[in-house]
Design an enzyme around this catalytic site. Sequence first.
Site, mmCIF file in Angstrom:
data_model
loop_
_atom_site.group_PDB
_atom_site.id
_atom_site.type_symbol
_atom_site.label_atom_id
_atom_site.label_comp_id
_atom_site.label_asym_id
_atom_site.label_seq_id
_atom_site.Cartn_x
_atom_site.Cartn_y
_atom_site.Cartn_z
ATOM 1 N N GLU A 161 -3.526 3.375 -8.657
ATOM 2 C CA GLU A 161 -3.854 2.095 -8.013
ATOM 3 C C GLU A 161 -4.960 1.307 -8.716
ATOM 4 O O GLU A 161 -6.013 1.052 -8.119
ATOM 5 C CB GLU A 161 -4.272 2.320 -6.551
ATOM 6 C CG GLU A 161 -3.198 2.889 -5.667
ATOM 7 C CD GLU A 161 -3.628 2.929 -4.193
ATOM 8 O OE1 GLU A 161 -4.536 2.185 -3.811
ATOM 9 O OE2 GLU A 161 -3.030 3.718 -3.448
ATOM 10 N N GLU A 338 2.884 7.700 -2.786
ATOM 11 C CA GLU A 338 2.118 7.792 -1.535
ATOM 12 C C GLU A 338 2.820 6.923 -0.503
ATOM 13 O O GLU A 338 3.262 5.819 -0.808
ATOM 14 C CB GLU A 338 0.681 7.264 -1.677
ATOM 15 C CG GLU A 338 -0.237 8.125 -2.495
ATOM 16 C CD GLU A 338 -1.667 7.564 -2.566
ATOM 17 O OE1 GLU A 338 -2.073 6.813 -1.665
ATOM 18 O OE2 GLU A 338 -2.349 7.886 -3.557
HETATM 19 O O1 IFM Z 1 -6.558 7.879 0.625
HETATM 20 C C1 IFM Z 1 -6.048 6.821 -0.119
HETATM 21 C C2 IFM Z 1 -5.742 7.270 -1.527
HETATM 22 O O2 IFM Z 1 -6.851 7.823 -2.155
HETATM 23 C C3 IFM Z 1 -5.269 6.096 -2.364
HETATM 24 N N1 IFM Z 1 -4.175 5.417 -1.706
HETATM 25 C C4 IFM Z 1 -4.356 5.051 -0.328
HETATM 26 C C5 IFM Z 1 -4.784 6.271 0.485
HETATM 27 C C6 IFM Z 1 -4.951 5.882 1.958
HETATM 28 O O3 IFM Z 1 -5.880 4.852 2.065
#
Ligand code: IFM
Length: 435
Positions: A161, A338
Site C-alpha cells: 500500500e 487483504e
Molecule cells: O491493518 C492494516 C494493514 O496493515 C494494511 N492494510 C489495512 C489493514 C487494516 O487497516
Amino acid sequence: MGKPAFPAGFLWGTSTSAHQVEGGNENNDWSEWEKQPGRIRDGTTSAEACRWWNGSAEEDLATAASLCQNAHRLSVEWSRLEPEPGRWDDAAFARYLRLLAEMRRLGIRAMVTLHHVTLPRWVAARGGWLARDIVSLFARYAEECIRRLGGSVDHWVTINEPASVAGAAYVSRYWPPALGSVRAGLRALGAMLEAHAAAYGAMKRVHPAASVGIVLSTPRFEPARTGSRMDTLICAAQDWVFIGSLLRALRTGTLLPPLAGPARPPGLRRSLDFLGANYYGQYAVRFDPLLHERLFGRHVQEPTVRAGECDWGQISPEGLTRQLVRLSAMEVPLYVTENGIHDAADAIRPAFLTDHVAAVHEAIRRGADVRGYFHWSLLDNFEWAEGWQPRFGLIEVDPVTQKRTLRPSAHLYARICGSNGATASGRERASQGSP
Ligand code: IFM
C-alpha cells in the site's frame, strides 16, 4: 454449501504484518512513536503484539492449517534483518527461516512482504522514503532477503500500500514521520515506485524465476451525488492519485503528475509478476472546496466500517468485483491480498466474508485472473494509530493474556477454504447470526 467454484490451486489464506503481530519491535520508526501520548487513539502500543517473534507464530499458523488455509501472507521486519546500515542479523534471518520451514511443513504457501508500513530507525533518521539513497538501500535489502530466504518463499511483495503510507505518514500526520505535506507525500510515493522497480530488478537477478509483485490499496471511489459534475470530477481525481496513477506507472514505466520523481524510473515498466489488491470498501466522494489536503473531496458514505477517525469505507462486495475486473487490464495474475472488517462481536463478518468471496468469484467469472484470497486478518493485532480497538481477526486475541478464541467466522472460512470456495448458502449465513 454450493459446488466448488474456484480454479484448482487457488490460494486460500490470511494476512498479517510483522510489526502488528511480532511484538518486541524496538528498532523501527513506530517503536518510539507509539509510546508518545496521543499518537495511538486508545493509548495502547504494539508491545508483545501476538508474540509471533517468540514462538506463537507457529502455533497460530498450525491453527490456520487446521482451518484448511493453504497460504499465509506475512511480512519481514527490515529493522530486525538490517539493524544497522549494511549489518545483516543472522539470527533474525534464521528465525524467519524456521517459521517459513514450519509453514511449508504445514502445507501453507508463503507470500512475504518486504515493506509493510515500518522502516528501521536508521532509515527513518535519514529521511525515510525521502532519503536521498532510499532506492538503493531498499534494493540492497530486497536482494539480501531473496538470497537468504528465497528458497522458502512462494511470492514476494516489495511494498504494501504505497499510497496509504504516503498519505498517512507524509501528507497527513497520522503515522510517522507525520510531515503534513502534500509535496512530501507525492515525493515519497514516487520514491516507493522507484524502490519497487529497483528491488524487482535486484531480486530477479538473484532468482529469475521468483514471483515478485506489489500490493496496492484499491478502495472503490464513487461520486456521492449522481449527476453532480464536481463530485464526479473530484472522485476521478482521488482515484487517479490513489490508484490510477500507480497502475499507469507500473504498466508504462512513466510517472505522470502529480507523482513526483524521475519521469521514467529504471526498470519500472512491467516490474510485476502479479498484483496484490487490498480491498476494504467503497467511498462516496463529495466535493468540498475547503478540503484541499484531500483533493477537495469529503468521504460521506455511511460509516459501516469505521473506528475512531479511521474509515475503511462502506461495505460493497460489488466494488471488489469491479476493482478486480479493472485490475485485470494489468495482464498479470491478481491476488486479493487483504480484505476484512473489524467486528469484535463477529456479527457482520460472516456475511461480509461470504459476500466478498462471492464477489471474487464473480470477478473470475467476468474474466479476471484471480489466484488467491487472503483475509485480513488471521488474528486480532495492533491496528497502527487505532491501537487494539479494531478487531479484524478470525481469531480473537486478548493482548494481555494472549488467549486465543476462534470466532464463528474462522469456522465459516474453513468451510469455504476446505471446499475451494463453495459459496456459503443463505441458510448458513443466517445460522451464523448475520444480517
Ligand atoms: O491493518 C492494516 C494493514 O496493515 C494494511 N492494510 C489495512 C489493514 C487494516 O487497516
